[in-house]
Scaffold this active site. Structure first.
Site, mmCIF file in Angstrom:
data_model
loop_
_atom_site.group_PDB
_atom_site.id
_atom_site.type_symbol
_atom_site.label_atom_id
_atom_site.label_comp_id
_atom_site.label_asym_id
_atom_site.label_seq_id
_atom_site.Cartn_x
_atom_site.Cartn_y
_atom_site.Cartn_z
ATOM 1 N N SER A 132 0.859 -1.176 0.000
ATOM 2 C CA SER A 132 0.000 0.000 0.000
ATOM 3 C C SER A 132 0.897 1.228 0.000
ATOM 4 O O SER A 132 2.084 1.141 0.335
ATOM 5 C CB SER A 132 -0.869 0.006 1.262
ATOM 6 O OG SER A 132 -1.489 1.258 1.482
ATOM 7 N N TYR A 145 -2.229 -0.971 10.514
ATOM 8 C CA TYR A 145 -2.286 -1.266 9.083
ATOM 9 C C TYR A 145 -0.924 -1.012 8.441
ATOM 10 O O TYR A 145 -0.405 -1.856 7.689
ATOM 11 C CB TYR A 145 -3.359 -0.401 8.422
ATOM 12 C CG TYR A 145 -3.499 -0.626 6.937
ATOM 13 C CD1 TYR A 145 -4.032 -1.811 6.435
ATOM 14 C CD2 TYR A 145 -3.105 0.358 6.022
ATOM 15 C CE1 TYR A 145 -4.173 -2.013 5.065
ATOM 16 C CE2 TYR A 145 -3.240 0.162 4.658
ATOM 17 C CZ TYR A 145 -3.771 -1.021 4.179
ATOM 18 O OH TYR A 145 -3.898 -1.233 2.831
#
Length: 268
Positions: A132, A145
């Site tokens: 990401s 995350y």
């Protein structure tokens, strides 16, 4: 000779977009997911095999990979399964943290470990691990995350060094915001009274207007396909205009200056 790809988290979003693209290019696709009964459209396609797989279950990973390799040759493994756990660290429970790490990071590690002997002995193969933008830099409310996505990036780089001698490649695709259900089904948000203003500020990035500007999953799937087929000795592929802009900014002004810049955005 027909090539094959093994995909985790293929039921929706980016995983499904990748499965459809590779299938359209003539590949055999092994599409895995927790609830295969919800992917009847994929299962109906030619050259697509749908299998159950929960990446938090290390034994199921071993058994599924062994079953697949007893029947098929695999050229590419796409580690896509994952979700976003968003919120201030104080707001997150121990179970939430454990499950996020088990899904996003440990799952990738165990899938790679299961396939590594096969690729090493075959002396060919490619792992493509989805990280990401928040695996390259981070934002507030993304601590756990980002921990998983930074972890995948570092794990992938180290594994790439280990497997280079066996002609096995490891690549990372880092998307920015995507027009998928990530901000809905795949996003778990928690909050805490002390961080209400901060969370509200961060949430502006998940508005319908903002999401409409995100990259389409099909565009990121094309980046994945390119990574699988371009023959380049390249580790990182950045996908999406927002991701490219943020990553280039970090390379240009340096990590410390970018950290100061981002921090200033969220000092309320």
């Amino acid at each position: 000779m027909q090539k094959s790809i093994f995909i985790t988290g293929a039921s929706s979003g980016l995983g499904k977009a990748a499965a459809l693209l590779f299938q359209s290019k003539g590949w055999h696709v092994i599409a895995t997911m927790r609830q295969p009964e919800k992917a009847t459209d994929l299962a109906a396609l030619e050259n697509v095999t749908v299998l159950p797989l929960d990446v938090t279950d290390a034994q199921q990973i071993k058994d599924t990979v062994a079953k697949v390799l007893s029947i098929h040759t695999i050229d590419v493994v796409l580690n896509n399964a994952g979700y976003g756990l968003i919120g201030p660290l104080e707001a997150l429970t121990g179970e939430q943290i454990y499950t996020q790490i088990s899904t996003n990071l440990s799952g990738v590690i165990h899938v790679c470990k299961a396939f590594t002997p096969y690729f090493r002995e075959k002396r060919s193969g490619t792992f493509i691990n989805i990280t990401s933008t928040f695996g390259l830099l981070s934002y507030p409310t993304c601590s756990i995350y980002s921990a998983t996505k930074f972890g995948i990036d570092g794990f992938s780089e180290a594994l790439a060094y280990e497997l280079a001698q066996f002609n096995v490649q490891v690549k990372v695709v880092a998307p920015g915001g995507m027009q998928t259900d990530f901000a809905g089904r795949s996003l778990q948000a928690s909050t805490h009274n002390a961080y209400e203003q901060l969370v509200a500020k961060v949430s502006e990035g998940y508005s319908e207007e903002q999401i409409a500007q995100y990259t389409k999953a099909e565009e990121v799937a094309q980046v994945i396909y390119d990574a699988a087929t371009d023959g380049k000795n390249q580790l990182r592929y950045i996908a999406g205009k927002d991701a490219i802009a943020l990553y280039n900014e970090r390379l240009t002004i340096g990590a410390e200056e970018q950290v100061r810049k981002i921090k200033a955005q969220f000092i309320l």
